[in-house]
Design an enzyme around this catalytic site. Structure first.
Site, PDB file in Angstrom:
ATOM      1  N   HIS A   7       0.838  -1.201   0.000  1.00  0.00           N
ATOM      2  CA  HIS A   7       0.000   0.000   0.000  1.00  0.00           C
ATOM      3  C   HIS A   7       0.878   1.259   0.000  1.00  0.00           C
ATOM      4  CE1 HIS A   7       0.456   1.072   4.318  1.00  0.00           C
ATOM      5  NE2 HIS A   7       0.410  -0.226   4.560  1.00  0.00           N
TER       6      HIS A   7
ATOM      7  N   ASP B 155      -0.368   4.392   0.822  1.00  0.00           N
ATOM      8  CA  ASP B 155      -0.862   5.436   1.721  1.00  0.00           C
ATOM      9  C   ASP B 155      -0.206   5.331   3.086  1.00  0.00           C
ATOM     10  OD1 ASP B 155      -2.332   3.016   2.132  1.00  0.00           O
ATOM     11  OD2 ASP B 155      -3.819   4.125   3.308  1.00  0.00           O
TER      12      ASP B 155
ATOM     13  N   ASP C 149       6.104   1.683   7.387  1.00  0.00           N
ATOM     14  CA  ASP C 149       4.793   1.167   7.000  1.00  0.00           C
ATOM     15  C   ASP C 149       4.192   2.012   5.895  1.00  0.00           C
ATOM     16  OD1 ASP C 149       2.434  -0.241   6.950  1.00  0.00           O
ATOM     17  OD2 ASP C 149       1.638   0.629   8.792  1.00  0.00           O
TER      18      ASP C 149
ATOM     19  N   GLU D  25      -5.211   1.740   2.463  1.00  0.00           N
ATOM     20  CA  GLU D  25      -5.141   0.578   3.348  1.00  0.00           C
ATOM     21  C   GLU D  25      -5.332   0.964   4.798  1.00  0.00           C
ATOM     22  OE1 GLU D  25      -3.143  -2.416   5.983  1.00  0.00           O
ATOM     23  OE2 GLU D  25      -2.683  -0.300   5.708  1.00  0.00           O
ATOM     24  N   GLU D  26      -4.956   2.205   5.129  1.00  0.00           N
ATOM     25  CA  GLU D  26      -4.938   2.630   6.534  1.00  0.00           C
ATOM     26  C   GLU D  26      -6.284   3.138   7.037  1.00  0.00           C
ATOM     27  OE1 GLU D  26      -2.552   1.926   8.324  1.00  0.00           O
ATOM     28  OE2 GLU D  26      -0.626   2.108   7.324  1.00  0.00           O
TER      29      GLU D  26
ATOM     30  N   GLU E 158       4.300  -5.926   3.904  1.00  0.00           N
ATOM     31  CA  GLU E 158       4.128  -5.284   5.207  1.00  0.00           C
ATOM     32  C   GLU E 158       5.433  -5.371   6.015  1.00  0.00           C
ATOM     33  OE1 GLU E 158       1.801  -3.690   6.848  1.00  0.00           O
ATOM     34  OE2 GLU E 158       0.024  -3.910   5.589  1.00  0.00           O
TER      35      GLU E 158
ATOM     36  N   HIS F 209       3.330   3.858  12.399  1.00  0.00           N
ATOM     37  CA  HIS F 209       2.367   4.874  12.828  1.00  0.00           C
ATOM     38  C   HIS F 209       2.912   5.785  13.940  1.00  0.00           C
ATOM     39  CE1 HIS F 209      -1.197   2.117  11.396  1.00  0.00           C
ATOM     40  NE2 HIS F 209      -0.227   2.247  10.506  1.00  0.00           N
TER      41      HIS F 209
END
Length: 352
Positions: free
Chosen positions: A69, A71, A95, A125-126, A154, A328
């Site tokens: 992903h 994003d 990430d 995805e988030e 991932e 994150h």
């Protein structure tokens, strides 16, 4: 700017990090990726919204899907990227723009892989599942997601992580009777009644089942609580939001049944759920990847899009650079040596 896919993996990661791509704002990065891949004659490129797909069509016996992903979560004062010794800092560095960089480098380098490869770079995805680019692609162009195995890039600290947990959210409610707080005995305080829910959660003993050789750790936790009417009113309702992370040997229906059983004395409303995925490491292609990567595989503690591939009937694993515990966070970073190592091992596997 253009994306230079000839850059080393760490420099390419930094370039990706420096293009802000918070969920819903991926257009600029998707356009750069599309343009860079469109220049490669060995790939056919397709775009669906802000999801970009590039495919080899060599007629190989097997097709592998490699997905990541593009994003990120909201920026936390951690852009632009910065490099400190062997660590690259920045929003999305771990990430999962390091994994995306690996996939882009390999898409450019491997003009004749031993297996046909579909490279998928997807958006959203988030955020909530309905906006997920893989889900949209599976509805709009399901043929693009046909394959024999999938690798989701991932962050896994460079270790194969098999399958993923399922997840569900539920609202567990207590009810009472409103009254003036000066005459509280005339009512029944629903917030006080939530103590029983919290005690069930505090004393809950989660399973740690072995699923196809990997040990998963379930968890049932309160993630929110709401209640209250006014500063002088005994409340008549309190809602505790709980999240159940369940091993992939349970179906969603079984997980829902378990939550309802735990909270049998309360009103339970299921608000969201997603099926997990079994490890799938017994598949020959997955076993070959495991041999190329080395080390001991472990269970994925969390939900990832490997579950989407499992639902499409193909085994899928998580594998990529970066420590998932840093994802994150404002201090998010990735070890550049791990990015290069991941690229080398993926290249060996796809070329074998």
């Amino acid at each position: 700017m253009d994306l230079d896919l000839s850059l080393d993996s760490a420099s390419l990661t930094a370039s990706l990090v420096d293009v802000r791509s918070v969920s819903g704002e991926e257009d600029a990065l998707a356009s750069l990726i599309e343009a860079a891949l469109a220049d490669l004659p060995h790939l056919s490129v397709h775009r669906d919204g802000n999801t970009v797909v590039a495919r080899t069509t060599l007629g190989r016996r097997q097709r592998v899907i490699v997905a990541g992903h593009i994003d990120t979560v909201p920026v936390a004062g951690n852009l632009p990227s910065r490099r400190e010794a062997n660590l690259l800092y920045g929003c999305g560095s771990c990430d999962m723009k390091a994994g995306v960089a690996v996939a882009l480098r390999l898409a450019a380098r491997l003009t004749a892989p031993a297996q046909d490869v579909t490279w998928v770079f997807y958006d959203c995805e988030e955020v909530e599942a309905e906006r997920n680019g893989l889900l949209r692609l599976s509805r709009n162009s399901p043929g693009l997601l046909t394959g024999d195995m999938a690798v989701l890039m991932e962050p896994t600290s460079g270790v194969i992580e098999g399958g993923c947990q399922g997840t569900l959210r539920a609202e567990v409610a207590t009810h009472g009777k409103r009254a003036h707080s000066a005459r509280y005995w005339m009512g029944q305080n629903a917030i006080h009644g939530a103590a029983g829910i919290l005690e069930l959660l505090r004393s809950y003993e989660p399973r740690r089942p072995d699923v196809d050789g990997l040990v998963y750790r379930e968890g049932l936790n309160a993630v929110g609580i709401s209640g209250g009417v006014a500063g002088n009113v005994v409340p008549d309702e309190c809602v505790v939001t709980v999240n159940f992370r369940f091993a992939p040997d349970r179906s969603v229906e079984q997980a829902i049944g378990h939550v309802r059983e735990v909270f049998a004395d309360y009103d339970v409303a299921i608000t969201d759920s997603a099926q997990g995925a079994r490890p799938g490491l017994g598949d020959p292609a997955a076993a070959a990847l495991l041999a190329a990567v080395g080390g001991e595989p472990r269970a994925k503690l969390g939900w990832t899009d490997v579950a989407r591939f499992a639902a499409l009937g193909m085994p899928a694993v998580n594998y990529g650079p970066g420590d998932p515990e840093l994802a994150h966070s404002p201090d998010e970073h990735v070890d550049v040596a791990q990015i290069a190592d991941c690229e080398a091992k993926m290249a060996d596997w796809l070329s074998a």
